[in-house]
Enzyme design. Structure first.
Site, PDB file in Angstrom:
ATOM      1  N   ASP A  76      -3.614   7.555   8.059  1.00  0.00           N
ATOM      2  CA  ASP A  76      -4.047   8.419   6.949  1.00  0.00           C
ATOM      3  C   ASP A  76      -4.845   9.620   7.465  1.00  0.00           C
ATOM      4  O   ASP A  76      -5.837   9.460   8.189  1.00  0.00           O
ATOM      5  CB  ASP A  76      -4.906   7.616   5.964  1.00  0.00           C
ATOM      6  CG  ASP A  76      -4.153   6.415   5.408  1.00  0.00           C
ATOM      7  OD1 ASP A  76      -2.909   6.394   5.476  1.00  0.00           O
ATOM      8  OD2 ASP A  76      -4.824   5.488   4.930  1.00  0.00           O
ATOM      9  N   ASP A  83      -3.423   7.357  14.424  1.00  0.00           N
ATOM     10  CA  ASP A  83      -4.019   6.972  13.150  1.00  0.00           C
ATOM     11  C   ASP A  83      -2.992   7.302  12.054  1.00  0.00           C
ATOM     12  O   ASP A  83      -2.121   8.154  12.239  1.00  0.00           O
ATOM     13  CB  ASP A  83      -5.319   7.756  12.959  1.00  0.00           C
ATOM     14  CG  ASP A  83      -5.909   7.538  11.583  1.00  0.00           C
ATOM     15  OD1 ASP A  83      -6.064   6.369  11.179  1.00  0.00           O
ATOM     16  OD2 ASP A  83      -6.203   8.546  10.903  1.00  0.00           O
TER      17      ASP A  83
HETATM   18 MG   LIG Z   1      -7.569   8.633   9.231  1.00  0.00          MG
END
Ligand SMILES: [Mg+2]
Ligand SMILES: [Zn+2]
Length: 192
Positions: free
Chosen positions: A19, A17
């Site tokens: 962010d 992932d």
């Molecule tokens: Mg995230």
């Protein structure tokens, strides 16, 4: 599986992932100058990249709401990839879902669309692969295609932790996630 790849051994991968997992979650990012890497990201990904292909998979619903454009997102992602490349960390591909969770698209996490795409396009062995993220949908994303999910408490991880269901591996951040995948310090390879 593409025929032309069927003679090659499948490779394991780690799906990251973006962010809250490898960079700080500062909401919708429209410019590279807004990117703030976690210091642990560089050594952790460097270690992982010795044994795993690396991908970034990110939901960016702000494209649908008009907070930023897909070009903005591509520009930010290109910056992330090039900063990592300075440390010889190679991201094989960055996958973006620009839709809102309730748009009914096929590519939003936790749907395993991009895992399947990597399996097909890059010959990835999902059973030996991992997804790391700070949202329950990052773990479900892995599980929905037979990969293993690792939940990090960085980013929004602490906030959403109580939404986790089942037996989930929870670690502090990207460094601990790499430790978990690779095994104790000194081990030469990934945990079986
Ligand atoms: Mg995230
Ligand atoms: Zn989508």
């Amino acid at each position: 599986m593409n025929d032309h790849r069927s003679d090659k051994p499948l490779r394991p991968a780690v799906f990251l992932d973006r962010d809250g997992t490898i960079i700080e979650d500062r909401g919708d990012l429209a410019r590279p100058s807004q990117v703030a890497f976690f210091a642990d990201t560089f050594p952790a990904l460097k270690r992982l990249n010795r044994f795993f292909d690396l991908f970034i998979v990110t939901n960016q619903s702000g494209v649908s709401t008009g907070a930023m454009t897909m070009e903005d997102v591509k520009c930010v992602n290109a910056h992330v990839v090039s900063e990592l490349a300075l440390f010889d960390i190679r991201i094989r591909e960055t996958y973006v879902c620009p839709h809102k969770p309730n748009d009914g698209c096929s590519c939003v996490k936790p749907k395993p669309y991009f895992l399947r795409k990597a399996e097909t396009d890059h010959g990835i062995d999902l059973k030996r692969s991992f997804a790391i993220g700070d949202h329950p949908h990052d773990v479900a994303f892995a599980e929905n295609a037979g990969a293993k999910g690792i939940y990090v408490l960085s980013g929004h991880g602490e906030k959403h932790q109580e939404e986790l269901s089942g037996d989930v591996v929870v670690v502090g951040g990207i460094r601990e996630a790499a430790d978990r995948i690779l095994g104790p310090a000194g081990r030469k390879g990934p945990n079986p």
